[in-house]
Every structure is written in C-alpha cells, then in structure tokens.
Design a protein around this motif. Structure first.
Motif, PDB file in Angstrom:
ATOM      1  N   ARG A 172       0.711  -1.193  -0.258  1.00 51.60           N
ATOM      2  CA  ARG A 172      -0.004   0.116  -0.086  1.00 51.60           C
ATOM      3  C   ARG A 172       0.796   1.210   0.088  1.00 51.60           C
ATOM      4  N   GLU A 173       2.055   1.101   0.641  1.00 48.22           N
ATOM      5  CA  GLU A 173       3.048   2.383   0.732  1.00 48.22           C
ATOM      6  C   GLU A 173       3.409   2.596  -0.806  1.00 48.22           C
ATOM      7  N   GLN A 174       3.947   1.438  -1.395  1.00 44.31           N
ATOM      8  CA  GLN A 174       4.388   1.766  -2.507  1.00 44.31           C
ATOM      9  C   GLN A 174       3.330   2.371  -3.679  1.00 44.31           C
ATOM     10  N   VAL A 175       2.183   1.887  -3.444  1.00 48.79           N
ATOM     11  CA  VAL A 175       1.141   2.405  -4.245  1.00 48.79           C
ATOM     12  C   VAL A 175       0.729   3.858  -3.977  1.00 48.79           C
ATOM     13  N   THR A 176       0.769   4.236  -2.643  1.00 55.43           N
ATOM     14  CA  THR A 176       0.548   5.675  -2.261  1.00 55.43           C
ATOM     15  C   THR A 176       1.748   6.557  -2.837  1.00 55.43           C
ATOM     16  N   TYR A 177       2.914   6.048  -2.905  1.00 52.61           N
ATOM     17  CA  TYR A 177       4.013   6.620  -3.351  1.00 52.61           C
ATOM     18  C   TYR A 177       3.939   6.791  -4.911  1.00 52.61           C
ATOM     19  N   VAL A 178       3.362   6.105  -5.842  1.00 60.04           N
ATOM     20  CA  VAL A 178       3.204   6.175  -7.047  1.00 60.04           C
ATOM     21  C   VAL A 178       1.876   7.081  -7.479  1.00 60.04           C
ATOM     22  N   MET A 179       0.740   6.764  -7.026  1.00 60.69           N
ATOM     23  CA  MET A 179      -0.473   7.171  -7.210  1.00 60.69           C
ATOM     24  C   MET A 179      -0.971   8.158  -6.369  1.00 60.69           C
ATOM     25  N   GLY A 180      -0.473   8.578  -5.126  1.00 63.58           N
ATOM     26  CA  GLY A 180      -1.065   9.149  -3.950  1.00 63.58           C
ATOM     27  C   GLY A 180      -2.165   8.813  -3.292  1.00 63.58           C
ATOM     28  N   ARG A 181      -2.789   9.326  -2.327  1.00 62.34           N
ATOM     29  CA  ARG A 181      -3.857   8.910  -1.400  1.00 62.34           C
ATOM     30  C   ARG A 181      -4.995   8.564  -2.561  1.00 62.34           C
ATOM     31  N   PRO A 182      -5.678   7.433  -2.195  1.00 62.66           N
ATOM     32  CA  PRO A 182      -6.942   7.319  -3.110  1.00 62.66           C
ATOM     33  C   PRO A 182      -7.951   8.312  -2.795  1.00 62.66           C
ATOM     34  N   LEU A 183      -9.014   8.620  -3.766  1.00 61.71           N
ATOM     35  CA  LEU A 183     -10.222   9.438  -3.746  1.00 61.71           C
ATOM     36  C   LEU A 183     -11.179   8.783  -2.735  1.00 61.71           C
ATOM     37  N   LEU A 184     -11.233   7.543  -3.054  1.00 62.38           N
ATOM     38  CA  LEU A 184     -12.305   6.773  -2.355  1.00 62.38           C
ATOM     39  C   LEU A 184     -11.816   5.287  -1.852  1.00 62.38           C
TER      40      LEU A 184
END
Length: 154
Positions: free
Chosen positions: A50-62
C-alpha cells in the motif's frame, strides 16, 4: 410613440452594456479528483504494498467504507465547451496488503488537455518575489536588548 421607442432602445442598450450579451460566458475546464496518467498506471505491479502504491498514485479518492482492501482513484475533467472525460482506476489488495488486481475505466492513454501554465495563479514561475520590493529599501537592524535599570541607592 417616440418616448416608447426611446425607452425600449435605452433598455436594450443598457442590457447589452451591463453584461447580458449574446456573445457568451467565459467557461473554464474543471478538473476534479486524482490525476491519473498512463505513466502512473504503468508503474503499478501486482505484489506492491500500500505504501508503494501511495508513493506512485497518491492517496485514493475513495476507500471502501467496510472493506479497506479496495481503493478507487477517480479523475473527472469537465471540459468547458465539450463533454466530460472520466478516468477511474480501482486497485484491490489482499489481506497482507499487497496489490492483486488493477481495473481501469476510461481512456488513460490519452494526454490530458490541462493548461497548467495559466492555472498556476497570478505569479509567473521563475520570478523572484523579492524583485517586487523597492530598490531603495534600508536594511533594518535588530532592536537592541533592553537594559535593566541601575539599582537605586537607599
């Protein structure tokens, strides 16, 4: 009759001058949500945390309210003089917090027509804000510390 013609002419002229014109109203593109680009989605790989995804995409909208294993990234561009473009990426994680599934909706491969140069604000990037200060400004010295008054003899 002449008075009525003058009143109608005056009213029509006043309406045109006050902004009620037939030319149209200025409209602007309205971007909303998470910016999603092809480069960002290409960096996603199953097995990422999840941290890697957050680094690439940012925090999710939903995030799913009852199950945090699904994240939605939604981008909506309401174009001023045409339709609405919507992009959506749904990411699913397993119990260990690793990315397992990537679902895409919308045409993510298209370049977004965002005009970033004019939407930054009134300041032009690269200008020094100190250039706006008057050139004959005097340097100010820090105030001297106050001295304690001398003791009075009794």
């Amino acid at each position: 009759m002449q008075k009525l013609t003058r009143i109608i002419t005056f009213s029509a002229t006043l309406a045109l001058i006050s902004g009620c014109s037939y030319v149209g109203v200025y409209k602007r593109d309205i971007p909303q949500g998470n910016l999603i680009t092809q480069d960002m989605v290409e960096q996603l790989q199953p097995g990422m945390t999840r941290e890697q995804v957050t680094y690439v995409m940012g925090r999710p909208l939903l995030e799913a309210p009852f199950d945090s294993s699904e994240w939605d990234y939604v981008f909506r561009l309401d174009k001023a003089y045409s339709g609405v473009e919507t992009r959506r990426v749904t990411l699913t994680f397993n119990r260990q917090g690793q990315l397992t599934q990537i679902d895409k909706e919308g045409d993510i491969s298209d370049e977004l027509p965002l005009d970033t140069e004019t939407s930054l604000g009134p300041a032009i990037e690269g200008t020094d804000p100190l250039d706006a200060l008057p050139s004959d400004s005097t340097e100010t010295q820090p105030p001297e510390p106050e001295r304690a008054p001398a003791p009075r003899p009794y």
